[in-house]
Design an enzyme around this catalytic site. Structure first.
Site, PDB file in Angstrom:
ATOM      1  N   ILE A 501       2.329  -1.390   3.373  1.00  0.00           N
ATOM      2  CA  ILE A 501       1.214  -0.630   2.780  1.00  0.00           C
ATOM      3  C   ILE A 501       0.275  -0.093   3.861  1.00  0.00           C
ATOM      4  CG2 ILE A 501       1.285  -1.883   0.610  1.00  0.00           C
ATOM      5  CD1 ILE A 501      -1.087  -3.543   1.589  1.00  0.00           C
ATOM      6  N   GLY A 502       0.554  -0.405   5.121  1.00  0.00           N
ATOM      7  CA  GLY A 502      -0.259   0.095   6.219  1.00  0.00           C
ATOM      8  C   GLY A 502       0.390  -0.192   7.543  1.00  0.00           C
ATOM      9  N   GLY A 507       0.265  -3.534  14.508  1.00  0.00           N
ATOM     10  CA  GLY A 507       1.220  -4.161  13.620  1.00  0.00           C
ATOM     11  C   GLY A 507       1.321  -3.483  12.281  1.00  0.00           C
ATOM     12  N   ASP A 619     -14.570  -0.659  16.641  1.00  0.00           N
ATOM     13  CA  ASP A 619     -13.531   0.246  16.139  1.00  0.00           C
ATOM     14  C   ASP A 619     -13.841   0.669  14.707  1.00  0.00           C
ATOM     15  OD1 ASP A 619     -11.285   1.792  16.463  1.00  0.00           O
ATOM     16  OD2 ASP A 619      -9.868   0.212  15.917  1.00  0.00           O
TER      17      ASP A 619
END
Length: 807
Positions: A501-502, A507, A619
């Site tokens: 899903i991402g 990772g 970030d």
């Protein structure tokens, strides 16, 4: 002098001119907020007046009452171009008319509409909003294009026959017998005019605006009691700061006095305790001498009740002729120094000897108050302490009934520490500290210091609840409860599917389930050579808990892979909602966008100042902001986060972050501070409001860089041109949108010292602080690709000094 409104300007004549007003309206009538209304005027500062009803005074010219749409521009200074005025109040205002009924305006005249009542003070509307006087008798306001209901009189089926703007400034819906069914005088905002009454009851009184530029209702109130008037802060319990009392009245509250009211007449404020009683003067005031010199009384945003009068000359405008709260000193007002601010000889400061506990909201504006370095939370009652301020009291010294009477100072302190909601205890006593009155307060407004040798009827001590900043390395209970390292993550988590899903630079993220709860499992494809550093990072993330941070539920360290287990966020990341809205047919209205901005700000405020360790995320970008089912935003991905010793303001670090979101100092000096997150937050706010990426290669070279577009629009005072055109409701909330853009501009200042703290950002979003003026508009660090390339080539890039996150 410029005269607008579609009427002929009459020559001066000795006899009285014909009246050109239109004070009444019939049922089954609608009006659209547009220049097509009968009488419109644009003023030198950008303000706009559009009349629906007009009642010219009996002289036939001069100050008169109008009901309609008013956009009062209080943002632009006289030395800069006027900002677009796009947020309208449906209001009654004093306007200056000539003998033809046209509004008089123009540069230098000083004749601006003065709003004395508004229907939608907390919810302004935009162009093309519509007002309807329905055939069944209701008067209601809709947003543009038949949008949501904004306001209504609630008078349907109550025999309303028409609407009238009276000569006293009262908007009335009347029946067939000309009796009032509904009137604006019964629903006051912050202003009274001669002839108006205030009824008994807190909600029937006046409520001040939040500020001169924010007309939303604040918590400063003026209400009628059985014995007079009381000004107070609407807190729990209410905190009074001034009373106008009838000296001949009983102090006891009598239920028979429920019909008491205070009336503003020419020359006084007077109390009438019951029908048929003669008015009893509470305070004398200057009288109204002429129709050309009208008055109004306003509870201003600073808590003063001031009487205003129109000057003898047209250019004089409105002037204060009386401060009704006589005898009050500046330090007696509840917001004079902001929350936790201490007023001493009219000077504001944070509580003395409390550098470890409080800091100014804005170093340049001490009157905005102070904020706790570590927020008070019921989750950390074991850490709570009390900071004692001797010879200190609440702002005015007037308090409600004591929470505890005839107890000692020490007992008062214990009562506050035992009460989770207590933020402050005030102890009043005579010569014996073992017996006094204890006032438990759930909120802290301005405090007042007094000299020990001042003659006072009692002594006063304030105890502020504080939470010390934890020393570096302190281990919390949360870290002990963190899920332990397990040998096989698959034995705990059932994966919902094999589809990721991402995916990012560190990772892949899968959707999984632990028992009945969905989770997100992030598989790290590579493990840092320093395993202890990875474990320390995990412990830091597990040590923080806030509603606007994605919760870490567990982790696992393996030989080839490591896993982090987070709560699952069903609406995914923010970038999908703002960058792929066209392809996926997604949309966010302004209310949701502002809520997301506020959520991110609160999350950053917590890791900067509310957690035990000061953490810089480093970030912040839309991909790392996740949304739950209700679009509540939570910050994720602390892979680059750094802890900063609270005794220092910055640390040296290798360059890290995502190009475009990194603050200039990150790649020019490598000094990392929490102000780097403030810059990144400013970028994200602009992307949310504009609905585009910071760098959009699908656009022309002139609009390729969002920061360049922002700079050009700021310099030309055309900020609204940058707003996402697909968000139709942005224009309805233009004032709020522009304020948020200015906040983002403050966060984007090149000098990190000029950026606000996230605590200040949250205060601005909450309406408790203003954006700093005189901002530097030079946001564009990449005015050309060549310049950007040259800047980057000047830096000695090495793999060891730079960690790049995928955009």
């Amino acid at each position: 002098m410029l005269v607008l409104g579609g009427c002929f300007l009459l020559r001066a004549v000795a006899c009285r001119a014909q009246t050109y007003d239109y004070p009444t309206a019939n049922l089954t009538t609608a009006w659209t907020n547009s220049p097509s209304l009968r009488n419109q005027a644009s003023y030198g500062d950008g303000s706009i007046a559009r009349a629906i009803l007009l009642r010219i005074n009996t002289d036939g010219y001069g100050p008169s009452f109008a009901f309609g749409f008013f956009c009062i521009n209080r943002v632009s200074s006289s030395s800069s171009p006027a900002s677009p005025c796009t947020s309208f109040l449906l209001a009654v205002a004093v306007v200056h008319c000539d003998s033809s009924g046209a509004f008089v305006t123009g540069p230098g005249t000083g004749i601006l509409p003065e709003v004395i009542w508004s229907a939608n003070r907390g919810r302004p509307v935009g162009e093309n909003a519509t007002l309807h006087l329905a055939p069944y008798g209701d008067l209601f306001l809709l947003e543009a294009d038949g949008g949501p209901l904004v306001w209504s009189t609630g008078t349907a089926r109550r025999s309303v026959a028409g609407m009238n703007m009276t000569s006293a400034g009262n908007l009335v819906l009347f029946d067939g017998d000309n009796a009032a069914v509904w009137q604006s005088f019964d629903h006051p905002t912050d202003t009274m005019v001669p002839g108006q009454r205030l009824k008994r009851g807190a909600r029937d009184g006046l409520a001040a605006d939040v500020s001169t530029t924010n007309r939303s209702e604040s918590r400063l109130r003026l209400a009628v009691t059985s014995n007079g008037l009381v000004a107070f802060v609407d807190a729990s319990p209410p905190q009074p700061y001034y009373e106008l009392i009838n000296p001949n009245a009983s102090s006891a509250v009598n239920d028979d006095d429920s019909g008491s009211y205070v009336v503003f007449t020419s020359g006084s404020l007077a109390l009438v305790r019951s029908s048929g009683d003669r008015p009893v003067q509470l305070v004398s005031l200057p009288q109204v001498r002429s129709l050309q010199a009208p008055q109004y009384m306003r509870l201003d945003a600073d808590g003063h009740l001031r009487l205003y009068k129109w000057g003898s000359k047209r250019t004089d405008g409105w002037a204060v002729i009386s401060d009704v709260f006589r005898g009050l000193e500046p330090c007696d007002y509840p917001t004079v120094c902001g929350s936790y601010g201490v007023c001493t000889n009219q000077q504001c400061s944070c509580p003395t000897a409390a550098g470890d506990y409080f800091r100014p909201v804005n170093d340049r504006e001490p009157g905005l108050g102070c904020s706790p370095v570590t927020p008070i939370s019921c989750s950390y009652t074991q850490d709570h302490q009390l900071l004692t301020l001797s010879h200190t009291n609440s702002f005015s010294g007037q308090l409600s009934e004591p929470s505890f009477d005839k107890i000692s100072d020490e007992s008062c302190m214990r009562m506050c520490l035992k009460n989770c909601s207590c933020k402050m205890a005030i102890f009043h006593y005579g010569s014996d500290r073992s017996e006094g009155s204890c006032f438990i307060q759930s909120e802290v407004f301005s405090l007042r210091a007094h000299q020990p040798d001042q003659a006072r009827p009692y002594n006063s001590t304030v105890h502020l609840k504080v939470r010390p900043v934890a020393e570096s390395g302190h281990k919390s209970v949360a870290s002990k409860k963190l899920v332990a390292i397990i040998s096989s993550i698959s034995s705990v988590i059932v994966f919902a599917s094999v589809v990721a899903i991402g995916e990012g630079g560190f990772g892949t993220v899968f959707k999984g389930k632990i028992e009945d709860e969905h989770v997100a499992v992030k598989r790290l494809d590579r493990l840092s050579p320093e395993r202890t550093e990875f474990l320390a990072e995990v412990e830091t993330i597990g040590n923080i808990n806030h509603r606007n941070l994605v919760k870490l539920m567990g982790y696992c360290v393996g030989k080839s892979h490591s896993f982090l287990v987070f709560e699952f966020m069903p609406n995914g990341s923010l970038d999908t909602w703002i960058f792929e809205k066209d392809r996926l047919d997604l949309s966010l209205d302004w209310k949701t966008r502002l809520q997301i901005i506020t959520d991110v700000a609160r999350g950053l405020e917590y890791i900067h100042s509310g957690s035990r360790e000061k953490i810089a995320h480093l970030d912040i970008k839309p991909q790392n902001i996740l949304l739950d089912e209700q679009h509540n935003a939570k910050i994720s991905d602390f892979g680059l986060a750094k802890t900063i010793d609270r005794k220092r303001s910055w640390v040296m670090s290798r360059m890290q972050g995502t190009p475009g979101y990194m603050a200039p100092e990150c790649w020019l000096t490598r000094k990392i501070s929490d102000k780097a997150d403030v810059y990144s937050f400013g970028v994200v706010v602009m992307e949310i409001i504009c609905g585009r990426r910071i760098v959009d290669e699908s656009r022309s070279e002139n609009t390729l860089y969002l920061m360049r577009v922002l700079q050009l629009c700021a310099e030309s005072d055309r900020l609204f041109d940058i707003v996402d055109t697909q968000a139709k409701d942005m224009r309805l909330h233009a004032a709020e949108v522009l304020q948020t853009i200015r906040l983002a501009m403050w966060c984007l200042q090149r000098d990190s010292n000029e950026r606000p703290s996230m605590s200040t950002v949250v205060n601005v979003l909450d309406g408790a602080a203003e954006v700093q003026a005189d901002l530097d508009f030079k946001f564009d660090y990449t005015s050309s690709p060549a310049r950007a390339e040259a800047l980057i080539s000047d830096i000695p890039w090495t793999t060891s000094m730079f960690t790049r996150s995928e955009p």
